[in-house]
Design an enzyme around this catalytic site. Structure first.
Site, PDB file in Angstrom:
ATOM      1  CB  SER A 141     -15.249   0.894 -30.698  1.00  0.00           C
ATOM      2  OG  SER A 141     -15.605   1.608 -31.892  1.00  0.00           O
ATOM      3  CE1 TYR A 154     -11.141  -1.005 -33.168  1.00  0.00           C
ATOM      4  CE2 TYR A 154     -13.089  -0.021 -33.954  1.00  0.00           C
ATOM      5  CZ  TYR A 154     -11.901   0.016 -33.082  1.00  0.00           C
ATOM      6  OH  TYR A 154     -11.936   0.662 -31.949  1.00  0.00           O
TER       7      TYR A 154
HETATM    8  P1  NDP Z   1      -3.735   4.670 -29.973  1.00  0.00           P
HETATM    9  O1  NDP Z   1      -3.259   4.117 -31.285  1.00  0.00           O
HETATM   10  O2  NDP Z   1      -3.464   5.877 -29.723  1.00  0.00           O
HETATM   11  O3  NDP Z   1      -3.204   3.789 -28.899  1.00  0.00           O
HETATM   12  C1  NDP Z   1      -3.293   2.191 -28.786  1.00  0.00           C
HETATM   13  C2  NDP Z   1      -2.485   1.637 -27.583  1.00  0.00           C
HETATM   14  O4  NDP Z   1      -2.519   0.406 -27.886  1.00  0.00           O
HETATM   15  C3  NDP Z   1      -1.107   2.132 -27.649  1.00  0.00           C
HETATM   16  O5  NDP Z   1      -0.705   2.443 -26.440  1.00  0.00           O
HETATM   17  C4  NDP Z   1      -0.390   0.915 -28.220  1.00  0.00           C
HETATM   18  O6  NDP Z   1       1.015   1.088 -27.839  1.00  0.00           O
HETATM   19  C5  NDP Z   1      -1.302  -0.218 -27.596  1.00  0.00           C
HETATM   20  N1  NDP Z   1      -1.001  -1.417 -28.357  1.00  0.00           N
HETATM   21  C6  NDP Z   1      -1.248  -1.884 -29.629  1.00  0.00           C
HETATM   22  N2  NDP Z   1      -1.033  -3.160 -29.886  1.00  0.00           N
HETATM   23  C7  NDP Z   1      -0.629  -3.467 -28.623  1.00  0.00           C
HETATM   24  C8  NDP Z   1      -0.301  -4.846 -27.935  1.00  0.00           C
HETATM   25  N3  NDP Z   1       0.084  -5.649 -28.964  1.00  0.00           N
HETATM   26  N4  NDP Z   1       0.398  -4.844 -26.704  1.00  0.00           N
HETATM   27  C9  NDP Z   1       0.112  -3.778 -25.898  1.00  0.00           C
HETATM   28  N5  NDP Z   1      -0.187  -2.682 -26.241  1.00  0.00           N
HETATM   29  C10 NDP Z   1      -0.483  -2.626 -27.628  1.00  0.00           C
HETATM   30  O7  NDP Z   1      -5.295   4.574 -30.138  1.00  0.00           O
HETATM   31  P2  NDP Z   1      -6.390   4.890 -29.235  1.00  0.00           P
HETATM   32  O8  NDP Z   1      -6.015   5.545 -27.986  1.00  0.00           O
HETATM   33  O9  NDP Z   1      -7.526   5.625 -29.909  1.00  0.00           O
HETATM   34  O10 NDP Z   1      -6.967   3.297 -28.745  1.00  0.00           O
HETATM   35  C11 NDP Z   1      -7.238   2.855 -27.476  1.00  0.00           C
HETATM   36  C12 NDP Z   1      -8.468   2.064 -27.541  1.00  0.00           C
HETATM   37  O11 NDP Z   1      -9.601   2.693 -27.806  1.00  0.00           O
HETATM   38  C13 NDP Z   1      -8.413   0.902 -28.379  1.00  0.00           C
HETATM   39  O12 NDP Z   1      -8.860  -0.197 -28.014  1.00  0.00           O
HETATM   40  C14 NDP Z   1      -9.502   1.509 -29.483  1.00  0.00           C
HETATM   41  O13 NDP Z   1     -10.072   0.405 -30.344  1.00  0.00           O
HETATM   42  C15 NDP Z   1     -10.590   2.015 -28.731  1.00  0.00           C
HETATM   43  N6  NDP Z   1     -11.174   3.187 -29.360  1.00  0.00           N
HETATM   44  C16 NDP Z   1     -10.545   3.985 -30.187  1.00  0.00           C
HETATM   45  C17 NDP Z   1     -11.343   5.131 -30.830  1.00  0.00           C
HETATM   46  C18 NDP Z   1     -10.757   6.163 -31.659  1.00  0.00           C
HETATM   47  O14 NDP Z   1     -11.533   6.787 -32.418  1.00  0.00           O
HETATM   48  N7  NDP Z   1      -9.591   6.660 -31.283  1.00  0.00           N
HETATM   49  C19 NDP Z   1     -12.871   4.779 -31.048  1.00  0.00           C
HETATM   50  C20 NDP Z   1     -13.127   3.793 -30.013  1.00  0.00           C
HETATM   51  C21 NDP Z   1     -12.662   3.005 -29.552  1.00  0.00           C
HETATM   52  P3  NDP Z   1       2.231   0.195 -28.177  1.00  0.00           P
HETATM   53  O15 NDP Z   1       2.341   0.416 -29.823  1.00  0.00           O
HETATM   54  O16 NDP Z   1       3.543   0.951 -27.551  1.00  0.00           O
HETATM   55  O17 NDP Z   1       2.385  -0.966 -27.746  1.00  0.00           O
END
Ligand code: NDP
Length: 271
Positions: A141, A154
């Site tokens: 990020s 984070y």
């Molecule tokens: P979402 O919340 O839309 O997606 C997060 C995903 O992570 C979901 O599929 C969730 O699936 C999964 N997840 C969470 N906890 C677990 C776990 N314990 N085991 C397996 N899977 C898990 O967020 P984003 O798509 O935005 O985030 C994706 C990545 O991008 C993250 O690493 C985030 O830090 C990074 N990011 C996002 C930004 C943004 O502004 N959106 C900016 C910069 C980086 P489930 O709950 O089904 O397990």
């Protein structure tokens, strides 16, 4: 690797946001995608959707904080498609609270998912990726480039990912492994809704205008190009590039900018 066609790609956090978009975009480009997340029903639906459009996909329910489940995710890819070319460590959660107020358990949960989730998946994927001279991608990020106020856990988890992945890159210098750290800025997704507040409960709403952010699909396409070009660092938009460069020359100025931007959010914990 000139394109993603026929590459076997494991994507964690594929049930939502950036992970879901990567699954759709890369499958449409001819990759064989293996989807991991806890929400098995969502993965099942997404796999069906990809297959219905002629793509190749498999899924495996995984909580990335559990090493045995990460091993099963990687083994699913190898069982289904015979090899592994790319591991994308994308599963992640966020938070919103200043350190004064936050329950320490929140920081532990952030490290468990974002940092240890990455470590767990890399551990079991590495031998296969060494064989194919493949890629490991960490979805970090802009908060992994400079500390983001209200997000201590984070930022710390993303910096930890970087330290781990950079070291893995050097250890594998002679083995042809590619390691890329991707740093999206604000991207419309579920991440702010599920972000943990000071007491560990989910925020349930977003403090920002999601319609003004990059889309998850845009991020997926940029990350995909970065994999093909075997980049080290994948920056996306002006925010990311500015943060990367200004930090080198005027880090104090960047501190003030980050403070200003985050303190202007509605209900900012910085006020
Ligand atoms: P979402 O919340 O839309 O997606 C997060 C995903 O992570 C979901 O599929 C969730 O699936 C999964 N997840 C969470 N906890 C677990 C776990 N314990 N085991 C397996 N899977 C898990 O967020 P984003 O798509 O935005 O985030 C994706 C990545 O991008 C993250 O690493 C985030 O830090 C990074 N990011 C996002 C930004 C943004 O502004 N959106 C900016 C910069 C980086 P489930 O709950 O089904 O397990």
């Amino acid at each position: 690797m000139k394109t993603l066609k026929d590459r076997v790609i494991v994507i964690t956090g594929a049930s939502s946001g950036i992970g879901e978009a990567m699954a759709k975009v890369y499958a449409a480009q001819g990759a064989k995608v293996v989807l991991g997340a806890r929400s098995v029903q969502k993965l099942q639906l997404l796999t069906g959707e990809i297959r219905a459009q002629g793509g190749q996909a498999a899924y495996c329910g995984v909580d990335v904080t559990k090493p045995a489940e990460c091993r099963e995710l990687i083994e699913t890819a190898v069982r289904e498609f015979g090899r592994l070319d790319v591991l994308i460590c994308n599963a992640g959660i966020s938070m919103r609270a200043i350190f004064d107020d936050v329950d320490l358990d929140v920081l532990h949960r952030l490290m468990d998912v974002n940092f240890w989730g990455t470590v767990n998946c890399c551990k079991y994927a590495l031998p296969y990726l060494q064989r194919t001279k493949g890629s490991i991608v960490g979805i970090s990020s802009v908060a992994g480039l400079h500390g983001l106020p209200g997000r201590t856990g984070y930022s710390a988890s993303k910096y930890a990912m970087t330290g781990f992945l950079e070291t893995l890159r050097i250890e594998n210098l002679k083995k042809g492994l590619h390691v890329m750290i991707a740093c999206p800025g604000f991207t419309a997704s579920n991440v702010r809704f599920s972000a943990l507040t000071a007491d560990g409960s989910q925020q349930g709403e977003t403090p920002r205008d999601e319609s003004k952010m990059m889309t998850a699909e845009q991020v997926a396409r940029i990350v995909g190009r970065g994999i093909v070009r075997r980049k080290r660092l994948c920056l996306m938009e002006a925010e990311g590039r500015a943060t990367h460069f200004v930090k080198k020359f005027a880090p104090g100025f960047l501190d003030r900018m980050f403070y200003l931007v985050m303190s202007r959010e509605p209900d900012s914990p910085l006020k």
